[in-house]
Design a protein around this motif. Structure first.
Motif, PDB file in Angstrom:
ATOM      1  N   ALA A 133      14.166 -61.435 -36.601  1.00 27.59           N
ATOM      2  CA  ALA A 133      13.662 -60.389 -37.504  1.00 27.59           C
ATOM      3  C   ALA A 133      12.702 -59.504 -36.731  1.00 27.59           C
ATOM      4  O   ALA A 133      12.146 -59.911 -35.703  1.00 27.59           O
ATOM      5  CB  ALA A 133      12.929 -61.022 -38.687  1.00 27.59           C
ATOM      6  N   VAL A 134      12.518 -58.296 -37.233  1.00 30.82           N
ATOM      7  CA  VAL A 134      11.581 -57.366 -36.600  1.00 30.82           C
ATOM      8  C   VAL A 134      10.155 -57.879 -36.767  1.00 30.82           C
ATOM      9  O   VAL A 134       9.782 -58.353 -37.832  1.00 30.82           O
ATOM     10  CB  VAL A 134      11.755 -55.964 -37.224  1.00 30.82           C
ATOM     11  CG1 VAL A 134      10.567 -55.083 -36.945  1.00 30.82           C
ATOM     12  CG2 VAL A 134      13.017 -55.321 -36.697  1.00 30.82           C
ATOM     13  N   CYS A 150      25.332 -55.859 -32.093  1.00 29.24           N
ATOM     14  CA  CYS A 150      25.620 -56.022 -33.533  1.00 29.24           C
ATOM     15  C   CYS A 150      24.335 -56.379 -34.280  1.00 29.24           C
ATOM     16  O   CYS A 150      24.124 -55.930 -35.413  1.00 29.24           O
ATOM     17  CB  CYS A 150      26.653 -57.118 -33.757  1.00 29.24           C
ATOM     18  SG  CYS A 150      28.206 -56.847 -32.909  1.00 29.24           S
ATOM     19  N   ALA A 151      23.494 -57.190 -33.661  1.00 25.77           N
ATOM     20  CA  ALA A 151      22.224 -57.559 -34.304  1.00 25.77           C
ATOM     21  C   ALA A 151      21.202 -56.431 -34.191  1.00 25.77           C
ATOM     22  O   ALA A 151      20.322 -56.280 -35.051  1.00 25.77           O
ATOM     23  CB  ALA A 151      21.676 -58.838 -33.673  1.00 25.77           C
ATOM     24  N   SER A 157      17.180 -50.539 -37.454  1.00 33.89           N
ATOM     25  CA  SER A 157      17.037 -49.837 -38.743  1.00 33.89           C
ATOM     26  C   SER A 157      15.797 -50.313 -39.500  1.00 33.89           C
ATOM     27  O   SER A 157      15.264 -49.572 -40.334  1.00 33.89           O
ATOM     28  CB  SER A 157      18.270 -50.066 -39.625  1.00 33.89           C
ATOM     29  OG  SER A 157      19.409 -49.601 -38.978  1.00 33.89           O
ATOM     30  N   ALA A 158      15.366 -51.552 -39.223  1.00 32.67           N
ATOM     31  CA  ALA A 158      14.218 -52.112 -39.951  1.00 32.67           C
ATOM     32  C   ALA A 158      12.879 -51.812 -39.273  1.00 32.67           C
ATOM     33  O   ALA A 158      11.820 -52.150 -39.813  1.00 32.67           O
ATOM     34  CB  ALA A 158      14.396 -53.629 -40.098  1.00 32.67           C
ATOM     35  N   VAL A 159      12.889 -51.188 -38.094  1.00 31.60           N
ATOM     36  CA  VAL A 159      11.628 -50.856 -37.412  1.00 31.60           C
ATOM     37  C   VAL A 159      10.979 -49.675 -38.141  1.00 31.60           C
ATOM     38  O   VAL A 159      11.652 -48.670 -38.404  1.00 31.60           O
ATOM     39  CB  VAL A 159      11.881 -50.494 -35.930  1.00 31.60           C
ATOM     40  CG1 VAL A 159      10.607 -49.965 -35.273  1.00 31.60           C
ATOM     41  CG2 VAL A 159      12.413 -51.699 -35.166  1.00 31.60           C
ATOM     42  N   PRO A 160       9.690 -49.769 -38.472  1.00 29.32           N
ATOM     43  CA  PRO A 160       9.022 -48.626 -39.109  1.00 29.32           C
ATOM     44  C   PRO A 160       9.160 -47.379 -38.230  1.00 29.32           C
ATOM     45  O   PRO A 160       9.033 -47.473 -37.005  1.00 29.32           O
ATOM     46  CB  PRO A 160       7.556 -49.080 -39.215  1.00 29.32           C
ATOM     47  CG  PRO A 160       7.607 -50.572 -39.155  1.00 29.32           C
ATOM     48  CD  PRO A 160       8.795 -50.914 -38.292  1.00 29.32           C
ATOM     49  N   PRO A 161       9.433 -46.206 -38.839  1.00 33.63           N
ATOM     50  CA  PRO A 161       9.711 -44.995 -38.051  1.00 33.63           C
ATOM     51  C   PRO A 161       8.593 -44.627 -37.086  1.00 33.63           C
ATOM     52  O   PRO A 161       8.840 -43.989 -36.055  1.00 33.63           O
ATOM     53  CB  PRO A 161       9.872 -43.904 -39.115  1.00 33.63           C
ATOM     54  CG  PRO A 161      10.090 -44.612 -40.401  1.00 33.63           C
ATOM     55  CD  PRO A 161       9.537 -45.997 -40.282  1.00 33.63           C
ATOM     56  N   PRO A 181      21.421 -47.161 -34.309  1.00 34.77           N
ATOM     57  CA  PRO A 181      20.631 -46.164 -35.033  1.00 34.77           C
ATOM     58  C   PRO A 181      19.763 -45.404 -34.030  1.00 34.77           C
ATOM     59  O   PRO A 181      19.514 -45.896 -32.919  1.00 34.77           O
ATOM     60  CB  PRO A 181      19.752 -47.014 -35.960  1.00 34.77           C
ATOM     61  CG  PRO A 181      20.311 -48.386 -35.923  1.00 34.77           C
ATOM     62  CD  PRO A 181      21.097 -48.536 -34.667  1.00 34.77           C
ATOM     63  N   ASP A 182      19.280 -44.251 -34.406  1.00 32.86           N
ATOM     64  CA  ASP A 182      18.453 -43.455 -33.499  1.00 32.86           C
ATOM     65  C   ASP A 182      17.339 -44.311 -32.904  1.00 32.86           C
ATOM     66  O   ASP A 182      16.598 -44.957 -33.620  1.00 32.86           O
ATOM     67  CB  ASP A 182      17.802 -42.289 -34.260  1.00 32.86           C
ATOM     68  CG  ASP A 182      18.818 -41.182 -34.464  1.00 32.86           C
ATOM     69  OD1 ASP A 182      19.865 -41.220 -33.793  1.00 32.86           O
ATOM     70  OD2 ASP A 182      18.561 -40.303 -35.306  1.00 32.86           O
TER      71      ASP A 182
END
Ligand code: FAD
Length: 260
Positions: A133-134, A150-151, A157-161, A181-182
């Motif tokens: 998990a992040v 894949c992970a 995507s779950a990392v705060p921007p 993701p970016d």
């Protein structure tokens, strides 16, 4: 079709064992398949249980290819379950999506399942589960090959921007680059037909990376020996604390179902 009907003859569940474990597994149906890259197949599974999951991005499911509670499974536990990260969870649609790397192999039961899964196939799966998990960090570094990527999709995507992301990802060729993701900075390296096991490319690319002077948190996944080499670089050469490097070996040569 019931789960038992889906199990090949001679591999039927031992009923009392099966019911004792019933809360740990669930059933669904393959509802969509497609290709993410020429060597990465996406498999969407619709399952009522997915609506009520307690799930965190980075967790995986274990696809039941042979019943671990059958006589066959008890005799050959390494030939029962195969692990795939949940790339997308869609509770409103009672569905989730897996991406499976179609590596250049012949006899893995996971590879065979991933190649041959068809819409309407019944699926039994265990989970979601797992502690990848992040974490909270000044910045995040993701390192791995196709299976690890894949992970990285749900994790990034779950990392705060506001928190920078660096990624160093390996694939066989540019055509096989797994879309991420970016990210703040993505470094891509290509094996060009060389084995992914003990790949020197990833540690070398991490060594060449221009990272902030102070440690962040690293997520290193995929082939076990490559993971070890990357962790050794971060700890020994960059002086990162071991606790800042999360290592998740996904597979390694000669070991069937590393995670069973
Ligand atoms: C927590 C976790 C999450 C994972 N998430 C994913 C995911 O989202 N997508 C995904 O594709 N994989 C993922 N994996 C890896 C996947 O579970 C393994 O690749 C799996 O063992 C393949 O099963 P198999 O039956 O085909 O091969 P096995 O029977 O396990 O192995 C047979 C032979 O093939 C080799 N082999 C296995 N996998 C690979 C590979 N990828 N490349 C080259 N050689 C290989 C083995 O070393 C062995 O020699 C994950 C693994 C773990 C532990």
């Amino acid at each position: 079709m019931t789960t038992e009907q889906a199990v090949p003859r001679g591999r039927r569940s031992l009923r009392p064992l099966s019911s004792a474990f019933a809360k740990h597994f669930a059933t669904g149906t393959v509802s969509e398949t497609g290709m993410v890259t020429p060597a990465m197949r996406r498999i969407r599974i619709t399952a009522p249980a997915a609506a009520g999951w307690r799930y965190t991005p980075g967790q995986h499911v274990r696809i039941q290819i042979n019943d671990p509670l059958s006589l066959y499974g008890l005799l050959r536990p390494a030939e029962t379950l195969r692990t795939y990260t949940v790339v997308a969870h869609c509770p409103d649609e009672q569905a989730f999506e897996l991406w499976a790397h179609l590596y250049d192999g012949t006899d893995g039961i996971g590879l065979s399942w991933a190649r041959n899964a068809r819409v309407n196939d019944p699926v039994t799966f265990w989970g979601p589960q797992g502690d990848l998990a992040v974490r909270s960090a000044p910045y995040h570094l993701f390192v791995g090959e196709e299976t690890a990527s894949c992970a990285f999709v749900p994790l990034i995507s779950a990392v705060p921007p506001s928190e920078p992301v660096y990624a160093v990802v390996e694939s066989d060729s540019p055509r096989d680059e797994v879309p991420l993701p970016d990210a703040h900075r993505v470094c891509r390296v290509h094996r060009a037909g060389a084995p992914a096991a003990s790949s020197p490319l990833l540690p070398a690319a991490v060594a060449a990376l221009d990272l902030p002077a102070t440690p962040g948190v690293a997520y290193v996944a995929g082939e076990a020996r490559t993971c070890q080499a990357v962790r050794d670089h971060l700890v020994r050469e960059r002086g990162w604390p071991r606790s800042a490097v999360t290592v998740k070996p996904f597979w390694t040569p000669g070991k069937r179902g590393l995670h069973h």
